[in-house]
Design a protein around this motif. Sequence first.
Motif: not given
Length: 322
Positions: A87, A91-95, A97-98, A104
């Motif tokens: 990542y 990255a748009a799907d980086h942990p 960001r979620r 984590c």
Amino acid sequence: SAVSERPLEEHADMVSSLPCHTITGVSSLKLCCYQGFWIPESWAAATAAMQRHFEPRLDDVIVSSLPKCGTTWLVALTFATMVRRVYPPGAADHPLRRLNPHQCLPFMEGLFATRRQGKLEGLPSPRLMNTHMPLQMIPHAIAAPGGGRGCRVIYICREPKDMAVSTWHYFRRAFPELAFSDVVDLLCDGTMLCGPFWDHILGYWRASAASPGSVLFLRYEQLLLDPADGVRRLARFLGLPFSADEETDGIVRGIVELCSLRTLSAMEPNRTGYVVPRLKLPRQALFRKGMAGDWKNHMTPEMACRMDSIVADRFHTTGLTF
Ligand code: A3P
């Protein structure tokens, strides 16, 4: 074995015999003195279980700190550094960001306290986890049987007066009646969460001097001044230095930016939910000012003087200055 299936119960008698106190205004947080440190009652049996059942692996990475010294930031930076090949920070799907940074990685005493330590054993290597335990309580984490290096530990230390201010702001989100002067008193008495703070800091400070390959000692204030330098240091310490290509691609800058207070505090997973649901401590409270010297806005000269003299007294022979 029967013992490891009942890791908490086997310590119940020990826990009930510990000296305890409750912070005025924070009745739901009872602290007990276990092996010289004041930890939440719910962690005492967990810590004993951790001492007995935690099996370090050579490639483990443990982020450690006193509460309110930059844990969340260091967790995010370390995580982003370790996962960057899978990542990249952009990255748009980086942990990150979620998820809230604390989602984590596992919090060691939290897992042991809730009988989920099996989750630690099930994690693939290299494991990343965090703790607020003093190193004195988990010495086996950094020394492999036979004397070699055990886990790698990254510790973050903060100016104690700023830690006091941050601690008060954080807990008063859930306990509005908590007085700042009580926080200062407890810190000075050594009876605040994970205290005495000087013994907590010195355990890691001494270990980093004796075994620089095992313990990396970082300062919150230094990280504020030059976060990119801190990220490079921690990557080297982990044996994952940034390549020339990564430097050219701005990966270090990307990690610093992704983990900045401004970026993290604006993200949805950090604006909602609780860090400790039982205590109703909102995740939002993990992100406040993020500056050095905020104590000047809160402390009377007497309070500052009292903390400074404790620090001078405890640290003057150690080479560590604030
Ligand atoms: P302040 O209350 O002084 O602002 P912890 O994560 O150990 O609970 O520490 C919380 C402190 O770290 C708070 O300090 C918070 O604002 C600060 N902090 C959180 N995220 C940060 C970040 N990304 N960069 C710098 N400081 C951060």
